[in-house]
Enzyme design. Structure first.
Site, short mmCIF file in Angstrom:
data_model
loop_
_atom_site.label_atom_id
_atom_site.label_comp_id
_atom_site.label_asym_id
_atom_site.label_seq_id
_atom_site.Cartn_x
_atom_site.Cartn_y
_atom_site.Cartn_z
N SER A 190 -103.78 63.12 -19.92
CA SER A 190 -103.75 62.99 -18.47
C SER A 190 -104.11 61.60 -17.95
O SER A 190 -103.70 61.23 -16.86
CB SER A 190 -104.66 64.03 -17.82
OG SER A 190 -105.98 63.90 -18.30
N HIS A 218 -99.23 68.25 -18.15
CA HIS A 218 -98.44 67.07 -17.78
C HIS A 218 -97.12 66.97 -18.56
O HIS A 218 -96.48 65.93 -18.53
CB HIS A 218 -99.27 65.80 -18.00
CG HIS A 218 -100.53 65.82 -17.20
ND1 HIS A 218 -100.58 65.49 -15.87
CD2 HIS A 218 -101.80 66.19 -17.55
CE1 HIS A 218 -101.82 65.64 -15.42
NE2 HIS A 218 -102.57 66.06 -16.42
N LYS A 249 -99.10 71.02 -10.75
CA LYS A 249 -98.58 69.65 -10.92
C LYS A 249 -97.06 69.69 -10.74
O LYS A 249 -96.59 69.66 -9.61
CB LYS A 249 -99.04 69.11 -12.25
CG LYS A 249 -100.60 69.15 -12.32
CD LYS A 249 -101.16 68.50 -13.52
CE LYS A 249 -102.63 68.80 -13.77
NZ LYS A 249 -103.52 68.83 -12.62
#
Ligand SMILES: Cc1ncc(COP(=O)(O)O)c(C=O)c1O
Length: 401
Positions: A190, A218, A249
């Site tokens: 990250s 991610h 996200k």
């Protein structure tokens, strides 16, 4: 409690408050900067100024997508805004089951379970699966929620040097025969944006009979041709035992999930305290998440675009002399050095209309403070080139390059 009493709690409170007020006094305080408005996918209004958004986790630019917004609104009309409480006693709705089925299909797994945040997912799942006498082996740069889950589990906690497969193997060899062991890592790290050496991790887990858990916070939407994540990227479908991800996200909602074998998910549903004793995802967020997984598959150009944009940004910054570590993805660290240098770079970039934020110690090692810049599928190439130019000018002025 007397605030003047110099016990360790007050000392901690005072030290942090001093750090904050020093930064505020120097006009270098960028914590929780309020975004007043989103303007399109890649622009934000901050402190009365419109800026290009280069700090977003919405990697595919899905925040505000009409189909996702419509799904959330429809869920509110159908279910209202809450869930009546914890799912096991009051709150399980059809939309939760539909979301979990959608996630399982997207992750090509037998089943999935959702939680109210990604943080809580890691914390609770690691602590539920492991206990005293077990071993957990974790990359040194894994996310804080993984570290906290490992500590909470009571298992023997072994860490290996970041992405170092020899170090991982040594750790695996340290585990006594017969003890259960879990290897856990971020797919994309990250703060650095680099990718775990997945083929080697998989091979080692198979050789040493270890469970494998990968955090895809991610990588979903970013890795793999259709955005399904790291297994698709390396053509190693089915290699992860415990597929963890967030809904906050690429997926523009909130929550976390685990996808995996049916018996594993069934176990977690009956044993995870964060699932049993905490309220379910609000219906609008569950519906938005479900719609987002569908949009990713229906609009594959977004996955391709975030890849192209990431490369453009990395190559541009590197070419101008910045250290961007080993990133290969949409997370692009721009190493500045000392914390104050990262704050100065942030101020300069924001002053010229590029919204980036600094990451300083203890989130990263001292001396490696950085701008943690990101690009998304919502950026156009000209906007990326402009951001490269602004960051480069800031870097020259402040002496980073
Ligand atoms: C790798 C990783 N895992 C887990 C989390 C926690 O997810 P959430 O913010 O959805 O709670 C984050 C969030 O920052 C993350 O970067």
């Amino acid at each position: 409690m007397d605030p003047m009493m110099q016990d360790s709690v007050n000392l901690r409170i005072q030290a942090m408050n001093k750090r904050v007020s020093d930064a505020q006094d120097a006009d270098l305080y960028y914590y929780n900067q309020p975004i007043k408005e989103l303007r399109g996918g890649a622009r934000v209004l901050v402190n009365g100024r419109e800026m290009g958004m280069f700090a977003s986790y919405s990697y595919l630019g899905l925040i505000g997508h009409p189909r996702i917004n419509a799904a959330a609104k429809e869920a509110i009309d159908r279910y209202g805004t809450g869930t009546h409480g914890v799912r096991t006693l009051a709150g399980s709705l059809a939309i939760h089951e539909e979301l979990e089925e959608t996630i399982a299909n997207f992750k090509r797994a037998e089943a999935a379970i959702t939680f109210t945040s990604g943080y809580v997912t890691n914390l609770s799942v690691v602590a539920t699966l492991l206990g005293r006498g077990d071993y957990v082996i974790s990359d040194k740069l894994n996310h804080a929620s993984i570290v906290d889950g490992c500590l909470m589990s009571g298992a023997k906690f072994l860490r290996f040097h970041h992405n170092d497969m020899q170090a991982l193997e040594q750790r695996l060899q340290q585990v006594p025969d017969g003890a259960a062991k879990l290897v856990i890592a971020d797919a994309v790290f990250s703060m650095d944006g680099d990718v775990i050496d997945f083929p080697k991790v998989v091979e080692l887990c198979r050789r040493y009979h270890a469970w494998l858990m990968i955090d895809e916070a991610h990588s979903v939407g970013v890795l793999g041709k259709s955005g399904r994540g790291i297994e698709e990227h390396f053509n190693l479908e089915g290699a992860i035992d415990i597929k963890m991800g967030t809904l906050s996200k690429t997926i523009p909602s909130v929550g976390g999930y685990i996808a995996g074998r049916k018996d594993l998910i069934n176990y977690l549903r009956h044993a995870c305290r964060a699932y049993i004793f905490s309220a379910a995802l609000p219906p609008a967020q569950a519906a938005a998440a479900k719609a987002a997984f569908e949009v990713i598959l229906d609009e594959p150009w977004r996955v391709e675009k975030v890849g192209v944009n990431g490369q453009r940004f990395i190559q541009g910054l590197k070419g101008n002399g910045f250290d961007t570590l080993l990133t290969e993805t949409a997370i692009v660290p721009v190493v500045c050095g000392e914390d104050e240098t990262a704050y100065l770079m942030t101020r300069e970039a924001q002053h010229h209309g590029v919204f980036v934020l600094p990451v300083v110690s203890p989130a990263v090692a001292p001396g490696l403070a950085r701008l943690r810049a990101t690009v998304t599928a919502a950026h156009e190439l000209e906007e990326i080139d402009h951001a490269i130019q602004v960051i480069t000018e800031a870097g020259r002025k402040i002496g980073v390059i």
